[in-house]
Design an enzyme around this catalytic site. Structure first.
Site, mmCIF file in Angstrom:
data_model
loop_
_atom_site.group_PDB
_atom_site.id
_atom_site.type_symbol
_atom_site.label_atom_id
_atom_site.label_comp_id
_atom_site.label_asym_id
_atom_site.label_seq_id
_atom_site.Cartn_x
_atom_site.Cartn_y
_atom_site.Cartn_z
ATOM 1 N N ASP A 14 0.881 -1.173 0.000
ATOM 2 C CA ASP A 14 0.000 0.000 0.000
ATOM 3 C C ASP A 14 0.915 1.217 0.000
ATOM 4 O OD1 ASP A 14 -1.561 2.159 0.623
ATOM 5 O OD2 ASP A 14 -2.482 1.273 2.407
ATOM 6 N N TYR A 231 2.048 -1.822 15.561
ATOM 7 C CA TYR A 231 1.185 -2.065 14.417
ATOM 8 C C TYR A 231 1.192 -0.907 13.422
ATOM 9 C CZ TYR A 231 -1.722 -5.874 13.017
ATOM 10 O OH TYR A 231 -2.185 -6.997 12.413
ATOM 11 N N LYS A 234 -2.694 -3.732 8.635
ATOM 12 C CA LYS A 234 -2.805 -5.174 8.421
ATOM 13 C C LYS A 234 -1.898 -5.556 7.261
ATOM 14 C CE LYS A 234 -5.385 -7.485 11.299
ATOM 15 N NZ LYS A 234 -4.602 -6.977 12.434
HETATM 16 C C1 F6R Z 1 -7.280 -1.027 8.056
HETATM 17 C C2 F6R Z 1 -7.188 0.284 7.413
HETATM 18 C C3 F6R Z 1 -8.191 1.312 7.709
HETATM 19 C C4 F6R Z 1 -7.643 2.387 8.621
HETATM 20 C C5 F6R Z 1 -8.687 3.477 8.949
HETATM 21 C C6 F6R Z 1 -8.119 4.623 9.753
HETATM 22 O O1 F6R Z 1 -6.177 -1.834 7.802
HETATM 23 O O2 F6R Z 1 -6.281 0.515 6.640
HETATM 24 O O3 F6R Z 1 -9.358 0.747 8.250
HETATM 25 O O4 F6R Z 1 -7.169 1.803 9.808
HETATM 26 O O5 F6R Z 1 -9.201 4.028 7.770
HETATM 27 O O6 F6R Z 1 -7.000 5.084 9.116
HETATM 28 P P1 F6R Z 1 -5.985 6.164 9.716
HETATM 29 O O7 F6R Z 1 -5.497 5.660 11.036
HETATM 30 O O8 F6R Z 1 -4.919 6.223 8.658
HETATM 31 O O9 F6R Z 1 -6.781 7.440 9.839
HETATM 32 MG MG MG Z 2 -3.824 0.866 3.834
HETATM 33 MG MG MG Z 3 -4.204 -2.596 2.131
#
Ligand code: F6R
Ligand code: MG
Ligand code: MG
Length: 367
Positions: A14, A231, A234
């Site tokens: 990503d 972390y 994922k």
């Molecule tokens: C799960 C994922 C998303 C983010 C969520 C919050 O792996 O990528 O569910 O965890 O959109 O994202 P942030 O912390 O970047 O605002």
């Molecule tokens: Mg992502």
């Molecule tokens: Mg991803």
């Protein structure tokens, strides 16, 4: 006659996406493709997206863990990350955890799956890429596709599979080296099940034919939180499966995805959700999910890939997608409660631990 071996290398990360962790921009994907093409290092390649991840499949004859190939994958993803920064995409460069490439992309953030083999006269294979989940998501479908005649009728019908397969399983909690165990099915079937029930700890890394010793499967086993110390998202794993002949048929490998089994991931990588089989280039939506998996089919001949076909682009899978949506709604109805949310060690964010730490001080033990 000397046969030149073919290697399939699948590298995914990503490196930024539009509107949250949803889908990379067309410009980003174009830049990744252009970089791979202009390098002239690989004969044949295919770039695709699954949710917010970009995958690069390369066919070549340089073998596994080849520095030139890994550097090409890393540089192409870095190029994508540059475009993401230019365009102001969300999470630009997210999975490129190291500042610079150092010999092999394993351990630097991207997911990698590779298989090297002497091509059969016809060499069909399937490439899976999953988003909003972790490598253990492939445990059940691989177990059912390779070890259970309820999905793999070839285990009963084909003499080429009568001796079954060897599973190499990794303990991904062990971070100071690759801790693996090799178990054979049918002999060790129950032992395999004992390990594969724990998707967060024990992950299928590869599968080989017990008759020919040929490798059928390679799964990326990266755990981003083991790399980064905390972390960072994922792991969104990839998986290559050689099919037909001494291996399961394409349809036998796809069959377990009809279950839409519950996996770890979904919103903030901290929930349980059904794995929905989706078309190529699918976006992410409901509750940053549900967890998705794409399947591209190819043949490779003299190191050259055919065009890709989208194996989940079929009316049958529309019905299955509805089932996955039902399962997603069912578990989301209980929000944060019990099995809907992951255990403390698997939460992608540290907020709850902090809160519990503060609350601990306010607890009193009644006299
Ligand atoms: C799960 C994922 C998303 C983010 C969520 C919050 O792996 O990528 O569910 O965890 O959109 O994202 P942030 O912390 O970047 O605002
Ligand atoms: Mg992502
Ligand atoms: Mg991803």
């Amino acid at each position: 006659m000397v046969f030149i071996k073919t290697t399939l290398s699948l590298i995914k990360a990503d490196v930024g996406s539009i509107a949250g962790h949803v889908v990379p921009s067309k410009e980003l994907v174009k830049a990744v493709k252009a970089h791979v093409k202009s390098s002239g290092i690989v004969k044949s390649y295919y770039v695709f997206t699954t949710g917010d991840d970009v995958s690069i499949l390369m066919a070549h004859n340089k073998g596994k863990d080849n520095e030139d190939i890994h550097k090409l994958g890393w540089d192409a993803l870095e190029r994508g990350a540059e475009v993401a920064k230019e365009q102001g995409l969300y999470g630009a460069g997210q999975d490129l955890l190291a500042d610079a490439f150092s010999g092999n992309v394993k351990g630097l953030g991207p997911a990698v799956a590779e298989i090297e083999f002497e091509e059969r006269p016809n060499e069909p294979f399937v490439v899976f890429a999953a988003d909003k989940t972790d490598p253990g998501a492939y445990n059940l479908p691989l177990y059912l596709g390779f070890a259970d005649p309820m999905h793999n009728s070839g285990l009963m019908l084909s003499p080429k599979m009568k001796k079954g397969f060897k599973f190499t399983i990794m303990d991904v909690a062990h971070t100071t080296g690759d801790k693996i165990i090799e178990l054979k099915c049918p002999e060790d079937l129950y032992d395999i099940a004992c390990l594969l029930r724990d998707n967060q700890r024990y992950v299928v890394e590869s599968i080989h034919s017990n008759i020919t010793g040929e490798q059928a499967v390679s799964v990326s086993t990266t755990r981003l939180h083991n790399i980064a110390g905390k972390y960072t998202g994922k792991d969104d794993p990839v998986c290559i499966v050689r099919v037909q002949g001494e291996f399961p048929a394409t349809g036998e490998i796809l069959s377990p995805y009809e279950i839409c089994h519950y996996v770890a991931g979904f919103m903030r990588g901290s929930h349980t959700g059904p794995l929905m089989p989706v078309r190529s280039h699918s976006t992410i939506s409901f509750f940053d999910g549900p967890p998705i998996v794409s399947a591209h089919g190819f043949c490779v001949h003299n190191g050259v890939l055919t065009e890709a076909i989208d194996l989940f682009d079929h009316p049958f899978w529309d019905h299955v997608r509805n089932k996955a949506a039902d399962k997603a709604i069912n578990i989301r109805e209980q929000g944060f409660s019990g099995n809907a949310m992951l255990g403390m060690n698997e939460l992608e964010y540290g907020g709850i631990k902090e809160k519990l730490g503060k609350l601990e001080k306010k607890f009193i033990v009644r006299k």
